[in-house]
Design a protein around this motif. Structure first.
Motif, mmCIF file in Angstrom:
data_model
loop_
_atom_site.group_PDB
_atom_site.id
_atom_site.type_symbol
_atom_site.label_atom_id
_atom_site.label_comp_id
_atom_site.label_asym_id
_atom_site.label_seq_id
_atom_site.Cartn_x
_atom_site.Cartn_y
_atom_site.Cartn_z
ATOM 1 N N ASP A 46 -4.798 -3.641 -76.089
ATOM 2 C CA ASP A 46 -3.693 -4.593 -75.937
ATOM 3 C C ASP A 46 -3.613 -5.517 -77.145
ATOM 4 O O ASP A 46 -2.520 -5.823 -77.640
ATOM 5 C CB ASP A 46 -3.882 -5.442 -74.669
ATOM 6 C CG ASP A 46 -3.911 -4.606 -73.405
ATOM 7 O OD1 ASP A 46 -3.299 -3.527 -73.398
ATOM 8 O OD2 ASP A 46 -4.564 -5.058 -72.436
ATOM 9 N N LEU A 47 -4.773 -5.951 -77.608
ATOM 10 C CA LEU A 47 -4.815 -6.866 -78.745
ATOM 11 C C LEU A 47 -4.328 -6.185 -80.027
ATOM 12 O O LEU A 47 -3.649 -6.802 -80.846
ATOM 13 C CB LEU A 47 -6.232 -7.413 -78.936
ATOM 14 C CG LEU A 47 -6.784 -8.267 -77.782
ATOM 15 C CD1 LEU A 47 -8.236 -8.649 -78.059
ATOM 16 C CD2 LEU A 47 -5.930 -9.514 -77.573
ATOM 17 N N ALA A 48 -4.663 -4.910 -80.175
ATOM 18 C CA ALA A 48 -4.195 -4.163 -81.348
ATOM 19 C C ALA A 48 -2.672 -4.055 -81.318
ATOM 20 O O ALA A 48 -1.991 -4.204 -82.347
ATOM 21 C CB ALA A 48 -4.837 -2.783 -81.376
ATOM 22 N N ARG A 49 -2.124 -3.791 -80.132
ATOM 23 C CA ARG A 49 -0.668 -3.693 -79.996
ATOM 24 C C ARG A 49 -0.025 -5.051 -80.281
ATOM 25 O O ARG A 49 0.987 -5.134 -80.983
ATOM 26 C CB ARG A 49 -0.306 -3.206 -78.591
ATOM 27 C CG ARG A 49 1.202 -3.023 -78.360
ATOM 28 C CD ARG A 49 1.456 -2.515 -76.951
ATOM 29 N NE ARG A 49 2.882 -2.433 -76.652
ATOM 30 C CZ ARG A 49 3.639 -1.333 -76.804
ATOM 31 N NH1 ARG A 49 3.091 -0.219 -77.274
ATOM 32 N NH2 ARG A 49 4.923 -1.354 -76.497
ATOM 33 N N LEU A 50 -0.625 -6.123 -79.742
ATOM 34 C CA LEU A 50 -0.084 -7.462 -79.970
ATOM 35 C C LEU A 50 -0.111 -7.814 -81.461
ATOM 36 O O LEU A 50 0.827 -8.429 -81.976
ATOM 37 C CB LEU A 50 -0.866 -8.493 -79.169
ATOM 38 C CG LEU A 50 -0.441 -9.957 -79.356
ATOM 39 C CD1 LEU A 50 1.017 -10.151 -78.952
ATOM 40 C CD2 LEU A 50 -1.346 -10.888 -78.567
ATOM 41 N N ALA A 51 -1.181 -7.418 -82.152
ATOM 42 C CA ALA A 51 -1.276 -7.703 -83.584
ATOM 43 C C ALA A 51 -0.114 -7.066 -84.333
ATOM 44 O O ALA A 51 0.471 -7.662 -85.251
ATOM 45 C CB ALA A 51 -2.605 -7.200 -84.134
ATOM 46 N N THR A 52 0.239 -5.851 -83.927
ATOM 47 C CA THR A 52 1.372 -5.167 -84.563
ATOM 48 C C THR A 52 2.685 -5.875 -84.239
ATOM 49 O O THR A 52 3.546 -6.033 -85.100
ATOM 50 C CB THR A 52 1.437 -3.705 -84.092
ATOM 51 O OG1 THR A 52 0.212 -3.057 -84.417
ATOM 52 C CG2 THR A 52 2.580 -2.974 -84.775
#
Length: 253
Positions: free
Chosen positions: A45-51
């Motif tokens: 989720d955090l990787a997606r949010l970073a994008t």
């Protein structure tokens, strides 16, 4: 690693309200829950949010961000899409900077020239004491008023053109003098006529009779004499005589 909404907001510099909105529209949905039912963000989720945060900093609309994230493709392909978006924005920003620079340059050039600009352009040929003296002597004349009106809004670029024209006229006088041609020669009189037209175009109406009076000052006022004679010995007298000869040919064709 699993983080709460508050922890994620602090880590990514976004508001809790924004995270709730992303959750509601299905853009970034926390995948885990605490025993009490609170949302938790996983590493994915955090990787997606970073994008998402990256895309939003590029001002992409949320629907476009969602389409990019939900589209098919490997991580490498997705990274390439990210890179294309960033490069595209860089190009737009470079164009924007260029447009701003051009607008700024136009704005600067449209500003009236300052005293410092005139000193830089004309050097010893411009002196505030001379300006004051001229104002006291001719400030009430129509020629002075006309000149003041015309030059009040002259920009530095305008004065650069004036200086270039002035230098060209002086060069013509010097060339005629050094060639051995008399002040009554065609070359000398043509330079005199160019001198008159330059003043009339840039400053005030100047007929040939008035031009004679102006030229007489070149030999009666030591400062004018020095200005011309510094260009070539005897030039002040030569210019004066050429102006008179030019006036004669126009007044008595």
């Amino acid at each position: 690693m699993e983080l709460t909404v508050g922890q994620v907001a602090g880590a990514f510099g976004v508001t809790v309200r924004t995270l709730h909105h992303y959750d509601a529209i299905g853009l970034v949905v926390p995948s885990a829950r605490t025993h009490a039912g609170y949302r938790l963000y996983t590493e994915a989720d955090l990787a997606r949010l970073a994008t998402v945060v990256t895309y939003r900093r590029l001002d992409l609309p949320l629907d476009e961000v969602k389409d990019l994230l939900d589209g098919d493709g490997t991580p490498a392909e997705h990274l390439r899409r990210q890179r294309e978006v960033v490069v595209s924005r860089l190009g737009e920003l470079e164009q924007l900077v260029t447009a701003i620079d051009r607008a700024l340059e136009r704005e600067m050039h449209e500003q009236p020239a300052t005293t410092e600009d005139l000193k830089e352009l004309f050097g010893d040929g411009f002196g505030e004491e001379y300006q004051q003296e001229a104002r006291e002597r001719w400030g009430e004349s129509e020629a002075w008023k006309q000149s003041a009106s015309r030059t009040a809004q002259y920009t530095r670029a305008d004065w650069e053109d004036v200086k270039a024209e002035q230098d060209a006229v002086n060069a013509a006088f010097v060339a005629a003098l050094e060639s051995g041609a008399p002040a009554t020669s065609q070359a000398a009189m043509d330079a005199a006529e160019a001198h008159r037209e330059h003043i009339e175009r840039r400053f005030y109406d100047l007929d040939h009779a008035f031009h004679r009076n102006l030229a007489d000052m070149y030999v009666t006022d030591p400062r004018f004499t020095a200005t011309y004679d510094d260009l070539a010995p005897g030039l002040a007298q030569y210019v004066r005589d050429a102006v008179h000869a030019n006036a004669d040919r126009h007044e008595n064709p």
